[in-house]
Write an enzyme that holds these catalytic residues in place. Sequence first.
Site, PDB file in Angstrom:
ATOM      1  N   PHE A  30     -35.875 -39.781 -56.412  1.00  0.00           N
ATOM      2  CA  PHE A  30     -35.211 -39.792 -55.110  1.00  0.00           C
ATOM      3  C   PHE A  30     -36.239 -40.227 -54.061  1.00  0.00           C
ATOM      4  CE2 PHE A  30     -32.004 -37.513 -57.309  1.00  0.00           C
ATOM      5  CZ  PHE A  30     -30.846 -37.533 -56.532  1.00  0.00           C
ATOM      6  N   LYS A  34     -16.501 -32.926 -59.711  1.00  0.00           N
ATOM      7  CA  LYS A  34     -17.559 -33.849 -60.111  1.00  0.00           C
ATOM      8  C   LYS A  34     -17.328 -35.280 -59.650  1.00  0.00           C
ATOM      9  CE  LYS A  34     -20.316 -34.950 -64.206  1.00  0.00           C
ATOM     10  NZ  LYS A  34     -20.428 -34.815 -65.656  1.00  0.00           N
ATOM     11  N   ALA A  55     -19.288 -29.511 -72.629  1.00  0.00           N
ATOM     12  CA  ALA A  55     -20.356 -28.788 -73.323  1.00  0.00           C
ATOM     13  C   ALA A  55     -20.383 -27.311 -72.967  1.00  0.00           C
ATOM     14  CB  ALA A  55     -21.707 -29.417 -73.003  1.00  0.00           C
ATOM     15  N   TRP A  88     -31.249 -45.649 -60.880  1.00  0.00           N
ATOM     16  CA  TRP A  88     -30.148 -45.606 -59.908  1.00  0.00           C
ATOM     17  C   TRP A  88     -30.287 -46.753 -58.914  1.00  0.00           C
ATOM     18  CZ3 TRP A  88     -29.280 -45.283 -54.692  1.00  0.00           C
ATOM     19  CH2 TRP A  88     -27.986 -44.929 -54.292  1.00  0.00           C
ATOM     20  N   LYS A 115     -27.850 -37.422 -65.490  1.00  0.00           N
ATOM     21  CA  LYS A 115     -28.049 -37.607 -66.938  1.00  0.00           C
ATOM     22  C   LYS A 115     -27.378 -38.890 -67.452  1.00  0.00           C
ATOM     23  CE  LYS A 115     -26.232 -34.560 -69.889  1.00  0.00           C
ATOM     24  NZ  LYS A 115     -25.591 -33.971 -68.744  1.00  0.00           N
ATOM     25  N   ARG A 172     -19.583 -39.986 -73.765  1.00  0.00           N
ATOM     26  CA  ARG A 172     -18.281 -39.321 -73.812  1.00  0.00           C
ATOM     27  C   ARG A 172     -17.331 -39.957 -72.794  1.00  0.00           C
ATOM     28  NH1 ARG A 172     -19.411 -33.479 -72.191  1.00  0.00           N
ATOM     29  NH2 ARG A 172     -20.838 -34.567 -70.825  1.00  0.00           N
ATOM     30  N   PHE A 176     -24.182 -31.331 -69.981  1.00  0.00           N
ATOM     31  CA  PHE A 176     -24.855 -30.271 -69.229  1.00  0.00           C
ATOM     32  C   PHE A 176     -26.316 -30.117 -69.675  1.00  0.00           C
ATOM     33  CE2 PHE A 176     -20.343 -28.721 -68.613  1.00  0.00           C
ATOM     34  CZ  PHE A 176     -20.272 -29.142 -67.301  1.00  0.00           C
ATOM     35  N   THR A 231     -26.457 -41.466 -65.663  1.00  0.00           N
ATOM     36  CA  THR A 231     -27.143 -42.579 -65.005  1.00  0.00           C
ATOM     37  C   THR A 231     -28.420 -42.929 -65.758  1.00  0.00           C
ATOM     38  OG1 THR A 231     -26.247 -41.886 -62.873  1.00  0.00           O
ATOM     39  CG2 THR A 231     -28.167 -43.329 -62.822  1.00  0.00           C
TER      40      THR A 231
END
Length: 558
Positions: free
Chosen positions: A384, A107, A275, A412, A73, A96, A303, A75
């Site tokens: 991907f 994470k 969140a 990405w 998200k 954030r 999230f 990214t």
Amino acid sequence: MEFKSDIQIAQETEAFHINEIAKTAGVDERFLELYGNYKAKVDYNILHEKADTPDGKLILVTAISPTPAGEGKTTTTVGLADGLKKINKNVMVALREPSLGPVFGVKGGAAGGGYAQVVPMEDINLHFTGDMHAIGAANNLLAALLDNHIQQGNQLNIDARKITWKRCVDMNDRQLRFVVDGLGGKPNGSPREDGFDITVASEIMAILCMAKDIEDLKERVKKIIVGYTFDDKPVTAGDLKAQGAIAALLKDALKPNLVQTLEHNPAFIHGGPFANIAHGCNSIMATRMALKLADYVVTEAGFGADLGAEKFLDIKCRAANIKPSAVVIVATVRALKHHGGVAKADLNNENLEALEKGLPNLLQHVENITKVFKLPAVVAINAFPTDTAEELALVEKKCRELGVKVALSEVWAKGGEGGKALAEEVVKLCEQPNDFSHCYSLDMSIEEKLHAIATKIYRAEGVAFTPNAKKQMTQLEELGFGNIPICVAKTQYSFSDDPKLLGAPKGFILTVRNLKVSAGAGFIVALTGDIMTMPGLPKVPAAEKIDVDNSGKISGLF
């Protein structure tokens, strides 16, 4: 092709001096407070000067329910902003701040990934400009004043058994969830049960993110309920005369932090409530500032859309009087296959059957945004190499049935160039009028609001309250808190309060076990399931892989 980690990519990119980024953003040096060469705070008084400047378009980035496969998200948020710049739009990012807990826990870093990152990523993920420490100090000052008041005679008649204010630390540390302190005899305080929350769950964090200016911050701090008297009257931070000192600790933390993307586009990173246990959005101050400085502002909510986006739309948008022009819902084929029952080790294999089983998770999030909140949306598939043409076609077909377009996001691997297709779709959505609506109205009762969230957003059959939660609900409504928004603390892994129910479960009951008012932040927190406001570290913490060499170069930070 050589694989490079996120931190390697970030360290190999030559950042511009923050003065150059400020010029790009239109921030006069009068409002700029430098923290080294690559980060700065922006004085909130710039908002007075730009009061008559029209707001830009606000784009909210959210996602499907998280999985171990990852969604990307942040990214996507950064890459979309870079993509908008590639098509010649004046754009800013608002994100954030990461918490140290997840950085050293599960994470890892939280500054984007690949060629769609914000830098300096090491600083952002570690101490940054000291905001987290200021929030922790302010939280713990209030705790110290509270216990000192009891020690010095307790004129407010506070019942130590009914203290609701906890101490905090910005680290995942389950050992501190429940403690007993004040031991050692009379000179060392009054013995009582206590506990710690992680800093990002502190109401001080929520207040920092909801405050419109320093005066609003002080007024909000005054309203914090720290506990109750022996005759059940609430005791506030204002009763303890804490607001001035707390505001002094937070005066610089209230100023948004300016950094840059890898492609040298300006980004605000400010405030970091989770969140799943808080409201999951960056500060109102940073969002308002970005809207005055840019034509397009890309922000994210934590999230899945059932958590961050719902709170962004029902809590933050109300408080800030803002509304998004478009919503981006991020998904990956791999994550959707996980929701369809595929183990993480097998996600690289084509599996149309599992993908079809997992797609209802994405489709429910899409329906919530377009039909409950009535906002235009686009699905961003974070690409991907293992995604097959057949899998991508199936996702596009199912979304098209809901009238929502799908854009492939390759940010990405390609940065802004890989976000141009998504950027073009977002610009089109921003030109559409929308009938933005909230999930519930504020004049509903607490129970009615929770029922609306549970049935409309989670698709539960209803809500059950423990006896303790029922008693708290009655008390909060008697105290006059029945007409404020609800912030549901719930697992991020499922629409339900059971993290094992993946996909789009039906027929479940949401159980509320605790209700607590964050009077200063302006919402009621409803704890469901076994959600904790102090996380723990995993069996193999990310901290074990982080190191620094003699030159000060950090490795292992994602």
